[in-house]
Design a protein around this motif. Structure first.
Motif, short mmCIF file in Angstrom:
data_model
loop_
_atom_site.label_atom_id
_atom_site.label_comp_id
_atom_site.label_asym_id
_atom_site.label_seq_id
_atom_site.Cartn_x
_atom_site.Cartn_y
_atom_site.Cartn_z
N VAL A 132 0.87 -1.19 0.00
CA VAL A 132 0.00 0.00 0.00
C VAL A 132 0.90 1.22 0.00
O VAL A 132 1.81 1.34 0.82
CB VAL A 132 -0.92 0.01 1.24
CG1 VAL A 132 -1.76 1.27 1.29
CG2 VAL A 132 -1.82 -1.23 1.25
N ALA A 133 0.63 2.15 -0.93
CA ALA A 133 1.47 3.34 -1.04
C ALA A 133 1.11 4.35 0.05
O ALA A 133 -0.07 4.58 0.32
CB ALA A 133 1.28 3.97 -2.42
N HIS A 134 2.14 4.94 0.66
CA HIS A 134 1.91 6.01 1.64
C HIS A 134 1.81 7.34 0.91
O HIS A 134 2.61 7.63 0.03
CB HIS A 134 3.05 6.05 2.66
CG HIS A 134 2.85 7.11 3.70
ND1 HIS A 134 1.85 7.04 4.64
CD2 HIS A 134 3.51 8.27 3.94
CE1 HIS A 134 1.89 8.12 5.42
NE2 HIS A 134 2.90 8.88 5.01
N ASP A 135 0.81 8.14 1.31
CA ASP A 135 0.60 9.45 0.68
C ASP A 135 1.27 10.51 1.56
O ASP A 135 0.82 10.77 2.67
CB ASP A 135 -0.92 9.69 0.61
CG ASP A 135 -1.27 11.08 0.16
OD1 ASP A 135 -0.37 11.81 -0.32
OD2 ASP A 135 -2.45 11.46 0.29
N GLU B 126 -7.66 6.05 0.74
CA GLU B 126 -8.49 4.84 0.80
C GLU B 126 -8.37 4.12 2.13
O GLU B 126 -9.35 3.64 2.68
CB GLU B 126 -8.08 3.88 -0.32
CG GLU B 126 -8.91 2.60 -0.33
CD GLU B 126 -8.43 1.62 -1.38
OE1 GLU B 126 -8.93 1.70 -2.51
OE2 GLU B 126 -7.52 0.82 -1.08
N ARG B 127 -7.13 4.00 2.63
CA ARG B 127 -6.96 3.15 3.82
C ARG B 127 -5.77 3.56 4.67
O ARG B 127 -4.87 4.27 4.23
CB ARG B 127 -6.87 1.68 3.44
CG ARG B 127 -5.77 1.34 2.50
CD ARG B 127 -5.71 -0.17 2.24
NE ARG B 127 -6.32 -0.57 0.98
CZ ARG B 127 -6.26 -1.80 0.47
NH1 ARG B 127 -5.63 -2.76 1.11
NH2 ARG B 127 -6.82 -2.09 -0.68
N ILE B 128 -5.81 3.08 5.89
CA ILE B 128 -4.65 3.21 6.78
C ILE B 128 -4.24 1.80 7.18
O ILE B 128 -5.09 0.96 7.50
CB ILE B 128 -4.96 4.11 7.99
CG1 ILE B 128 -3.75 4.22 8.91
CG2 ILE B 128 -6.19 3.66 8.77
CD1 ILE B 128 -3.85 5.37 9.92
N LEU C 112 2.52 2.72 12.07
CA LEU C 112 1.98 3.08 10.75
C LEU C 112 2.82 2.44 9.64
O LEU C 112 4.04 2.55 9.63
CB LEU C 112 2.00 4.61 10.60
CG LEU C 112 1.39 5.13 9.29
CD1 LEU C 112 -0.11 4.88 9.25
CD2 LEU C 112 1.68 6.63 9.13
N VAL C 113 2.12 1.79 8.72
CA VAL C 113 2.78 1.26 7.53
C VAL C 113 2.56 2.23 6.38
O VAL C 113 3.50 2.63 5.70
CB VAL C 113 2.23 -0.15 7.16
CG1 VAL C 113 2.83 -0.65 5.86
CG2 VAL C 113 2.49 -1.12 8.30
N ALA C 114 1.30 2.63 6.18
CA ALA C 114 0.97 3.56 5.10
C ALA C 114 -0.42 4.15 5.37
O ALA C 114 -1.27 3.47 5.95
CB ALA C 114 0.97 2.85 3.76
#
Ligand SMILES: N[C@@H](CCC(=O)N[C@@H](CS)C(=O)NCC(=O)O)C(=O)O
Length: 305
Positions: free
Chosen positions: A239-242, A277-279, A271-273
């Motif tokens: 999952v890409a972090h913004d 859409e998601r955390i 926190l991973v990302a």
């Protein structure tokens, strides 16, 4: 087994019905793990770090909490046929919150007095509110008008386009999400449906079409086997972090995540990302090892732990 869809659910759960239908729409095979419908849930909570709601979807050591993020992940992994785009998720939000609250009020207004004591106690803990049978009875009548108003939007849309589905020629998330409320009414208070849907003939025919989508290919798995899958796997969903995320936290920061409606148990991790859409947070479980927990952003609070 590490990349199979494992759905933790129970058969009478309306939110789970959305996911089962999404598997059906895409013709997918999935593993079914039956979990209790009240606490304690000793074979679920080790996976979720304290989140107790149903359904939860597991893919190896990745654990997806809430249908919003479960449906997004199913769409990502199996894009065709598509569940549709953003409007479907907006419809899903309305169906989960506003339409669902009307459905619950009508059902429990009618059958609240038949509800077992243990279930009442559990739902009081879940909602943080008294399970007030008299108040529910009083609210249920007026709520029927509100429910019909919302069902009439389905009727209007089907009538406007003449198409079989809310999104046109093919079934999509909008159908599954809106339908969940008719499914719950049909299973919880079937005697109310003829009156609630009187004259909404397109909606009644559409309801049968959505039901016929089916559940894909379901095979059972025991809770112990599902935990063994998590133990044997490493988190693998990327999952890409913004960097522009309003949370303003960098990966590895200690964070909490919790639902903002009911079942507001705080889950904590690193926190991973985080993106719109998601955390995703990482947790280390003594028995299961490293797990990544995925939550939606809409409907959830998150911040530094
Ligand atoms: N926003 C959540 C709501 C889930 C939800 O309310 N699930 C109900 C069952 S359908 C629940 O967890 N009830 C309490 C329980 O089963 O312990 C989602 O979309 O998954």
């Amino acid at each position: 087994m590490g990349d199979e869809f494992i759905l933790h659910h129970y058969d009478t759960s309306p939110f789970s019905e959305k996911v089962r239908l999404a598997f059906g729409l895409k013709g997918l095979a999935w593993r079914s793990v039956i979990q209790p419908n009240v606490m304690p849930k000793p074979d679920l909570v080790p996976l979720t770090g304290g989140y107790r709601r149903i359904p939860v979807m597991q893919v190896g050591a990745d654990v997806l909490c809430d249908t919003q993020v479960i449906l997004a992940e199913i769409e990502r992994r199996a894009p065709a046929p598509s569940l549709g785009g953003g409007l479907g998720f907006a419809t899903n939000w309305w169906a989960d919150r506003l339409f669902f609250q009307a459905t619950v009020a009508i059902i429990f207004g009618a059958i609240g007095h038949l509800t077992p004591e243990a279930f009442i106690k559990d739902r009081e803990a879940l909602s943080g509110q008294r399970f007030n049978i008299e108040a529910m009875k009083a609210a249920a009548g007026p709520m029927r008008g509100q429910w019909r108003a919302q069902a009439a939007w389905i009727e209007a849309e089907l009538g406007r386009t003449g198409a079989p589905w809310l999104g046109g020629a093919t079934a999509s998330l909008a159908d599954i999400a809106a339908y969940m409320n008719l499914w719950f009414m049909k299973s919880g208070l079937p005697s109310a449906l003829p009156e609630l849907l009187a004259g909404l003939d397109r909606t009644a025919a559409w309801q049968a079409r959505v039901a016929a989508i089916g559940h894909g290919v379901r095979t059972e798995l025991s809770p112990a086997e599902a935990l063994a899958v998590a133990r044997a796997a490493e988190p693998s969903i990327q999952v890409a972090h913004d960097p522009a995320d309003p949370l303003g936290l960098a990966p590895d920061a200690a964070v909490f995540v919790m639902a903002d409606d009911y079942g507001r148990d705080r889950v904590t991790g690193a926190l991973v990302a985080a993106n719109p859409e998601r955390i995703v947070i990482a947790r280390q479980d003594e028995a299961l090892g490293r797990l990544h927990l995925h939550f939606p952003r809409a409907g959830y609070a998150a911040g530094p732990a």
